[in-house]
Design a protein around this motif. Structure first.
Motif, PDB file in Angstrom:
ATOM      1  N   UNK A  29     -34.002  71.707  -7.081  1.00 43.96           N
ATOM      2  CA  UNK A  29     -33.572  71.245  -8.081  1.00 43.96           C
ATOM      3  C   UNK A  29     -32.449  70.118  -8.012  1.00 43.96           C
ATOM      4  N   UNK A  30     -31.745  70.334  -7.092  1.00 46.59           N
ATOM      5  CA  UNK A  30     -30.706  69.070  -6.803  1.00 46.59           C
ATOM      6  C   UNK A  30     -31.418  68.054  -6.174  1.00 46.59           C
ATOM      7  N   UNK A  31     -32.405  67.945  -5.504  1.00 41.87           N
ATOM      8  CA  UNK A  31     -32.995  66.633  -5.019  1.00 41.87           C
ATOM      9  C   UNK A  31     -33.744  65.980  -6.315  1.00 41.87           C
ATOM     10  N   UNK A  32     -34.399  66.760  -7.005  1.00 41.94           N
ATOM     11  CA  UNK A  32     -35.041  66.370  -8.202  1.00 41.94           C
ATOM     12  C   UNK A  32     -34.197  65.584  -9.247  1.00 41.94           C
ATOM     13  N   UNK A  33     -33.065  66.283  -9.392  1.00 42.06           N
ATOM     14  CA  UNK A  33     -32.246  65.822 -10.553  1.00 42.06           C
ATOM     15  C   UNK A  33     -31.457  64.531  -9.825  1.00 42.06           C
ATOM     16  N   UNK A  34     -31.257  64.497  -8.531  1.00 42.42           N
ATOM     17  CA  UNK A  34     -30.506  63.284  -7.997  1.00 42.42           C
ATOM     18  C   UNK A  34     -31.878  62.124  -7.885  1.00 42.42           C
ATOM     19  N   UNK A  35     -32.841  62.465  -7.863  1.00 45.04           N
ATOM     20  CA  UNK A  35     -34.020  61.302  -8.094  1.00 45.04           C
ATOM     21  C   UNK A  35     -33.912  60.841  -9.346  1.00 45.04           C
ATOM     22  N   UNK A  36     -34.037  61.690 -10.451  1.00 49.13           N
ATOM     23  CA  UNK A  36     -33.903  61.486 -11.892  1.00 49.13           C
ATOM     24  C   UNK A  36     -32.872  60.638 -12.053  1.00 49.13           C
ATOM     25  N   UNK A  37     -31.353  61.090 -11.469  1.00 51.15           N
ATOM     26  CA  UNK A  37     -30.498  60.383 -11.739  1.00 51.15           C
ATOM     27  C   UNK A  37     -30.478  58.641 -11.249  1.00 51.15           C
ATOM     28  N   UNK A  38     -30.941  58.554  -9.890  1.00 48.09           N
ATOM     29  CA  UNK A  38     -31.265  57.420  -9.526  1.00 48.09           C
ATOM     30  C   UNK A  38     -32.008  56.407 -10.307  1.00 48.09           C
ATOM     31  N   UNK A  39     -33.140  56.842 -10.962  1.00 49.29           N
ATOM     32  CA  UNK A  39     -33.751  56.211 -11.900  1.00 49.29           C
ATOM     33  C   UNK A  39     -33.119  55.699 -13.159  1.00 49.29           C
ATOM     34  N   UNK A  40     -32.386  56.775 -13.559  1.00 48.44           N
ATOM     35  CA  UNK A  40     -31.435  56.577 -14.556  1.00 48.44           C
ATOM     36  C   UNK A  40     -30.409  55.536 -14.289  1.00 48.44           C
ATOM     37  N   UNK A  62     -22.851  58.587 -13.903  1.00 52.13           N
ATOM     38  CA  UNK A  62     -24.183  59.211 -14.437  1.00 52.13           C
ATOM     39  C   UNK A  62     -24.962  59.916 -13.296  1.00 52.13           C
ATOM     40  N   UNK A  63     -24.899  59.136 -12.188  1.00 55.27           N
ATOM     41  CA  UNK A  63     -25.750  59.828 -10.862  1.00 55.27           C
ATOM     42  C   UNK A  63     -24.926  60.931 -10.447  1.00 55.27           C
ATOM     43  N   UNK A  64     -23.680  61.180 -10.512  1.00 58.02           N
ATOM     44  CA  UNK A  64     -22.847  62.378 -10.324  1.00 58.02           C
ATOM     45  C   UNK A  64     -23.140  63.409 -11.075  1.00 58.02           C
ATOM     46  N   UNK A  65     -22.972  63.210 -12.494  1.00 58.62           N
ATOM     47  CA  UNK A  65     -22.978  64.131 -13.415  1.00 58.62           C
ATOM     48  C   UNK A  65     -24.153  64.551 -13.501  1.00 58.62           C
ATOM     49  N   UNK A  66     -25.561  63.738 -13.649  1.00 60.12           N
ATOM     50  CA  UNK A  66     -26.926  64.512 -13.614  1.00 60.12           C
ATOM     51  C   UNK A  66     -27.406  65.186 -12.584  1.00 60.12           C
ATOM     52  N   UNK A  67     -26.923  64.826 -11.454  1.00 61.09           N
ATOM     53  CA  UNK A  67     -27.206  65.595 -10.118  1.00 61.09           C
ATOM     54  C   UNK A  67     -26.439  67.054 -10.431  1.00 61.09           C
ATOM     55  N   UNK A  68     -25.174  67.060 -10.584  1.00 60.87           N
ATOM     56  CA  UNK A  68     -24.601  68.232 -10.807  1.00 60.87           C
ATOM     57  C   UNK A  68     -24.998  69.189 -11.984  1.00 60.87           C
ATOM     58  N   UNK A  69     -25.561  68.384 -12.970  1.00 63.23           N
ATOM     59  CA  UNK A  69     -26.055  69.364 -14.216  1.00 63.23           C
ATOM     60  C   UNK A  69     -27.478  69.767 -13.717  1.00 63.23           C
TER      61      UNK A  69
END
Length: 134
Positions: A33-44, A102-109
């Motif tokens: 979940x952390x890796x997937x949210x990090x990937x989504x945050x990089x795209x964002x 945003x990258x940090x926040x989305x990954x933590x969320x």
């Protein structure tokens, strides 16, 4: 325990040749979940930086910054200028800082949501998902 999936399965009168499987999602791997949210945050983050650049270029091309400079010069003695604060380097620096936050926040969320789901599964029993093969 009667769920909507159970009622829909009972209402089906015709036999299908596809095999139907109902599974219960009882665990989300934390690191996945952390890796997937990090990937989504990089795209964002990429979308954020590119959109700031494009919006700045549109505002610069339409002359809004120059008009705001003229408007402020009417109120001040010419000492205040928006173009000194709204240059391309300043806008891109702000966009980069916002993208990193945003990258940090989305990954933590993403990690928090996975943890909350794993705790909620103990109470609710998990999410029932139906699959079929055609």
């Amino acid at each position: 325990m009667s769920t909507v999936a159970d009622k829909l399965a009972k209402k089906s009168t015709h036999k299908t040749s596809a095999k139907q499987v109902r599974l219960r999602l009882v665990y989300i791997d934390f690191w996945s979940a952390v890796k997937l949210s990090f990937l989504a945050a990089v795209a964002l983050a990429i979308v954020t930086v590119v959109s700031f650049f494009l919006i700045y270029m549109v505002v610069l091309t339409t002359g809004l910054i120059a008009q705001m400079d003229e408007f402020l010069r009417g109120f001040t003695d010419g000492s205040l200028s928006i173009s000194t604060f709204l240059g391309l380097p300043q806008v891109m620096a702000f966009a980069t800082i916002l993208a990193i936050l945003n990258l940090i926040i989305v990954t933590v969320l993403g990690a928090v949501v996975a943890g909350i789901y794993n705790l909620a599964v103990k109470v609710t029993g998990g999410l029932l998902v139906g699959f079929t093969s055609n």
